[in-house]
Every structure is written in C-alpha cells, then in structure tokens.
Design a protein around this motif. Structure first.
Motif, PDB file in Angstrom:
ATOM      1  N   VAL A 179      59.010 119.572  79.595  1.00 50.80           N
ATOM      2  CA  VAL A 179      60.440 119.791  79.824  1.00 50.80           C
ATOM      3  C   VAL A 179      60.591 121.133  80.538  1.00 50.80           C
ATOM      4  O   VAL A 179      60.274 122.194  79.976  1.00 50.80           O
ATOM      5  N   LEU A 182      64.352 125.153  81.582  1.00 47.01           N
ATOM      6  CA  LEU A 182      65.117 125.458  80.385  1.00 47.01           C
ATOM      7  C   LEU A 182      65.793 126.814  80.514  1.00 47.01           C
ATOM      8  O   LEU A 182      65.261 127.743  81.133  1.00 47.01           O
ATOM      9  N   THR A 186      67.678 128.678  75.267  1.00 42.65           N
ATOM     10  CA  THR A 186      67.339 127.426  74.586  1.00 42.65           C
ATOM     11  C   THR A 186      66.188 127.658  73.605  1.00 42.65           C
ATOM     12  O   THR A 186      65.122 128.140  73.979  1.00 42.65           O
ATOM     13  N   SER A 188      63.638 126.265  70.238  1.00 37.46           N
ATOM     14  CA  SER A 188      62.900 125.057  69.892  1.00 37.46           C
ATOM     15  C   SER A 188      63.764 124.090  69.091  1.00 37.46           C
ATOM     16  O   SER A 188      63.671 122.868  69.261  1.00 37.46           O
ATOM     17  N   LEU A 191      65.909 122.277  71.509  1.00 40.45           N
ATOM     18  CA  LEU A 191      65.109 121.323  72.284  1.00 40.45           C
ATOM     19  C   LEU A 191      64.849 120.054  71.481  1.00 40.45           C
ATOM     20  O   LEU A 191      65.039 118.931  71.985  1.00 40.45           O
ATOM     21  N   VAL A 206      59.508 125.178  72.458  1.00 38.67           N
ATOM     22  CA  VAL A 206      59.645 125.924  73.700  1.00 38.67           C
ATOM     23  C   VAL A 206      58.421 126.821  73.842  1.00 38.67           C
ATOM     24  O   VAL A 206      57.911 127.359  72.855  1.00 38.67           O
ATOM     25  N   SER A 215      61.177 133.198  76.076  1.00 35.30           N
ATOM     26  CA  SER A 215      60.977 131.850  76.604  1.00 35.30           C
ATOM     27  C   SER A 215      60.428 131.904  78.024  1.00 35.30           C
ATOM     28  O   SER A 215      60.832 132.730  78.840  1.00 35.30           O
TER      29      SER A 215
END
Length: 351
Positions: A179, A182, A186, A188, A191, A206, A215
């Motif tokens: 993914v 992001l 964002t 985890s 997500l 993440v 991140s």
C-alpha cells in the motif's frame, strides 16, 4: 457403550489387536484373537516405513476412540518445549521484551520472552520469541487474532514452523499487498481498519523509519485468503487519509523496484581496424589520442628492402555520428626517401 466393552475386553485378555489398513489409514478395526501380542520391535518395524501423514492420522484416530491413548499423546506433547515456544513477528522498533511479554501473558504463564536485537546496532530486528510454561497456553495464543503492540499488528506461530520454512503458507505471495502513497499521519490502526472491510487480516502495518520512527509513506497488509486480497486490489475506492493510495501485490512491487535499480548492460561496439594493427592499450581520451586509435610503428622498424611503405593511420571521423570510430588505411603515395636509402623510394625494393 460398545467401545467401553471392547476396551474392558482388551484389558482382560491382553490379546486385542488393532488392524491398520495402509490403503485407508483412517479406518481402524479392533479384533480379539488368541494370537500373542506383537513385540515392541515388531511394532517398530511395522510403523517405521509409514509416512508422517499416516502416523498422524493413526494416532489421532486412536486418541479419539481411546481416552488413555489421547492422554498419552498430550503428555508427550507437553514435555516438548517446541510446542510451547512461539515466534512473534511484525514488532515495532521500539517494542521491548517487557512490552512483548505483557501482550501475551493473558493466555497463560510465560516462562521466557524476549525481543531479538541486532548485535552491531543494538536495534530491534522486528521479531521475538515467547515460551509458555504450558502447551495449552501456547495453543490459546495461536488461536487468538493478531495483537496490536505499540501501534503495529503482530502475529505469531510456532517457532519450529518458522524455522523449518521460509514462508508461512505457499500462497502468501497472493495474499500480501503493498500500500503506497500513504499520508504521514496514517497509522497502522487506520490502515488495518480501512482494509478489514475486504476480509480477515492476518497481519499488516505502516512501514516506519528505524532512525526517526516516522512513516515511510507505505505499508503492507496480508489477508488470510487470496479472495480478500483480490477484492482489496479491485476496489475502486482507494482514498485514505485524504490521499489516493496505491494497492498492489507486494511481490510485484518488489520486483519492479529491483528491476529499475539494475544497471543497463553495456553493449560492446566493434572497432574496425583495416590497417592491420590492434587497437592501442591503456590509451585514455584525455591523452590527446582518440580511444581505439593506434599509431603505426616508427619508420626505423621497416627495412628499406623487401618491404613496402608502412601504413599511415588516418583518423576519419564520421560527420553524422559522434560515436563513430576512426578508420585506418594505407597511403600509397611515394615519399621522399631519407639519404640513407640511396635515393630510392623506400616503398620499392632496391634494383
């Protein structure tokens, strides 16, 4: 009731025999006869050639029919530490051994637990081990869903299974998604909450930088089924954290990155030398001589008799291409001979 009678009859006579059909390992029959019981060595000789699936099925069938065999199986299993030790992966870089043990102590008393750290850098390697004092506690932990520890989804399985195979399942490549794009905000939790609508998630988080713990703008999600992963890829609604995110199979993304990092192979370009001389070696472009250009030997190397004029190199570059190489040829015009040659053209033999 019938099974209890058979068991009692077996204990009384001591001559009960279990007949095993190799063609149908799941079918066992108990017969009573007056023939003597086989010795331990004879039984070992019968069991040794059997494959592991046959033995597992045989013991499971016996254990389900006879409680005393089931208890013996449990006793042996409890004594094996391999069935009490779990491998936990997907840990955050800041997760400590104390935090790891605290997350699993709800399943039973822990004998030992530790996060594995790199010896050189002293940083977490993202996984650890938990050893319970009781096998039943380990089984409860395996049946529980993934745990959120320090903002990341951690999953576990038996340590012996992790060491014996490079991947947990054969189809993991079709269940793990990459993914991308992001938002830095964002987490985890966000997500996993976004993607759990497509199916049950085995693990996911993440990706964070080891140094800053920020991140890196992408993450991974692994579903328990291939169908759920396909639904997540085909879903047109891919807006998370105010951004349009990228969803693809993790293996495909990895292969693409590796392909773009590979250097382009060098294509050799032949140099045409028509003058009969090999290309010059150790000649650099900064020396004033074009690469691939070779000067002819000095004039003194050619005797005045029995030899014609030595070839003279002529560097002719193409006006249409900057990558063309010089061409070489022979110059046939007579030259003024030096006095030592007696007035004769040096490319003709002396009369």
């Amino acid at each position: 009731m019938e099974e209890q009678l058979k068991k009692r009859k077996l204990e009384e006579t001591g001559n009960g025999q279990l007949e095993f059909n190799s063609a149908q390992p799941s079918k066992l029959t108990l017969s009573l006869s007056s023939s003597p019981s086989p010795s331990l060595q004879e039984l070992r000789a019968l069991v040794d050639p059997l494959a592991k699936p046959q033995l597992v099925d045989l013991l499971a069938k016996l254990g389900s029919q006879y409680p005393f065999i089931a208890e013996e199986i449990r006793s042996v299993a409890r004594a094996d530490p391999a069935l009490r030790k779990l491998f936990v992966r997907g840990l955050a870089w800041n997760t400590t051994s104390e935090t790891l043990c605290a997350a699993f102590e709800e399943h039973g008393e822990i004998e030992e637990g530790a996060v594995i750290f790199d010896k050189a850098s002293g940083k977490s390697r993202g996984y650890g081990f938990i050893t319970f004092k009781d096998m039943d506690s380990a089984q409860r932990a395996l049946k529980a869903p993934g745990k959120m520890i320090d903002g990341r989804m951690a999953v576990c399985n038996l340590a012996c299974d992790s060491l014996s195979s490079t991947s947990t399942t054969a189809d993991q490549a079709q269940r793990k998604l990459y993914v991308g794009s992001l938002s830095p905000e964002t987490t985890s939790e966000m997500l996993l909450s976004f993607f759990e609508r497509h199916g049950e998630i085995e693990e996911g988080s993440v990706a964070y930088d080891k140094e800053t713990n920020k991140s890196r703008g992408f993450g991974f999600v692994t579903y328990t089924t291939v169908e759920a992963a396909k639904r997540a890829i085909d879903d047109p609604q891919k807006m998370l954290g105010g951004r349009n995110i990228t969803v693809k199979l993790a293996d495909n993304h990895k292969g693409k990155v590796m392909q773009t990092q590979l250097p382009s192979p060098a294509v050799p370009v032949p140099v045409s030398l028509t003058g009969g001389y090999p290309p010059a070696h150790n000649v650099h472009s900064g020396s004033g001589t074009p690469v691939g250009y070779a000067y002819p030997p000095p004039l003194a190397a050619y005797p005045s008799s029995n030899y014609s004029s030595p070839p003279v190199a002529a560097a002719a570059y193409s006006a249409q291409s900057q990558t063309s190489y010089p061409q070489f040829g022979h110059k046939k015009e007579p030259r003024t001979p030096p006095p030592s040659l007696g007035g004769y053209p040096y490319y003709m033999p002396k009369q």
